[in-house]
Design an enzyme around this catalytic site. Structure first.
Site: not given
Length: 263
Positions: A40, A106, A142
């Site tokens: 990321e 995300k 993440c």
């Protein structure tokens, strides 16, 4: 399928980070990797003003990643930032290479541990699975790792592995949580989890997550097959696609679900 996890540390300059991506992709290709996964925020580290540097998926930064993937004959997955409404950005994974072109924004934003990603980032709305040589791979970023339903959605879409890119925040207990969550998501969805984090920086800014390293590959039975330490390093691993079906036959957690009970 041979994959490579590029555990590096990116800085605030997108052009310098592109040169790192080019160098590490070539190293991975020389090792026979078909897919090369970067963390990321590969475009620019957190703590950098994101809106001024965000680019669309057809912009020059993404096009250079496409060139690197095309030149090396690999599929490259790298974290970047794309423009979003109201002055925010999307935290985007670009997946590009021969016969592959996709992106994932995300979904779960890191509004935790005193940090508010949603102040500057707009949440994505849909999971994403890509197809590489007939093998389906989910994409995750993440904080997504704390939400098991996402990884089960990848499995339901036919994925045998999830590629997880992170810039994991440091702090008390965070390494143990990272290790536990990666293994748990592999076991929840009975698929491979290939989790690449930014390497630990020399000093840790207080204002933004950077990384702690400790990238790892967990098998569909939840066992760790490969793991790195905190420093920059390339991890090359072979994922046995057939093992997923074998584990699912023995551990039938997907088949035994009763989703109607929880709605």
């Amino acid at each position: 399928m041979r994959i490579a996890l590029s555990q590096l540390t990116t800085g605030p300059d997108p052009d310098k980070n592109l040169r790192l991506i080019e160098e590490w992709t070539q190293r991975a290709a020389d090792s026979g990797a078909r897919v090369v996964v970067f963390p990321e925020a590969s475009m620019a580290c957190f703590g950098t003003p994101l809106a001024p540097l965000a680019e669309p998926l057809d912009g020059p930064w993404a096009d250079e990643v496409r060139r690197i993937a095309r030149t090396t004959g690999t599929v490259v997955v790298a974290g970047m930032f794309t423009p979003a409404p109201e002055g925010r950005v999307a935290n985007t994974l670009l997946a590009t290479g021969p016969e592959v072109e996709a992106s994932y924004d995300k979904i779960h934003l890191y509004d935790a541990f005193g940090y508010r990603e949603s102040d500057t980032v707009a949440a994505g709305t849909a999971p994403r699975v890509i197809n590489v040589d007939g093998v389906r791979l989910g994409l995750a970023t993440c904080y997504d790792v704390r939400f098991p339903e996402m990884f089960r959605a990848h499995a339901d879409a036919g994925a045998v592995a999830t590629l997880l890119a992170a810039s994991w925040g440091a702090g008390p207990g965070k390494l143990q949580q990272w290790e536990l969550l990666v293994r748990a998501r592999a076991l929840d969805a009975t698929l491979w989890i290939a989790a690449v984090d930014q390497a630990a920086p020399g000093s840790e800014p207080a204002s933004a997550p950077t990384g702690i390293g400790h990238s790892r590959v967990a098998g569909p039975d939840g066992t760790v097959r490969h793991a790195l330490g905190a420093e920059p390093e390339l991890l090359v691993a072979d994922l046995d696609v057939d093992e997923v079906a074998e584990v699912r036959q023995k551990t039938s957690v997907l088949a035994n679900r009763r989703p109607g009970v929880w709605r």
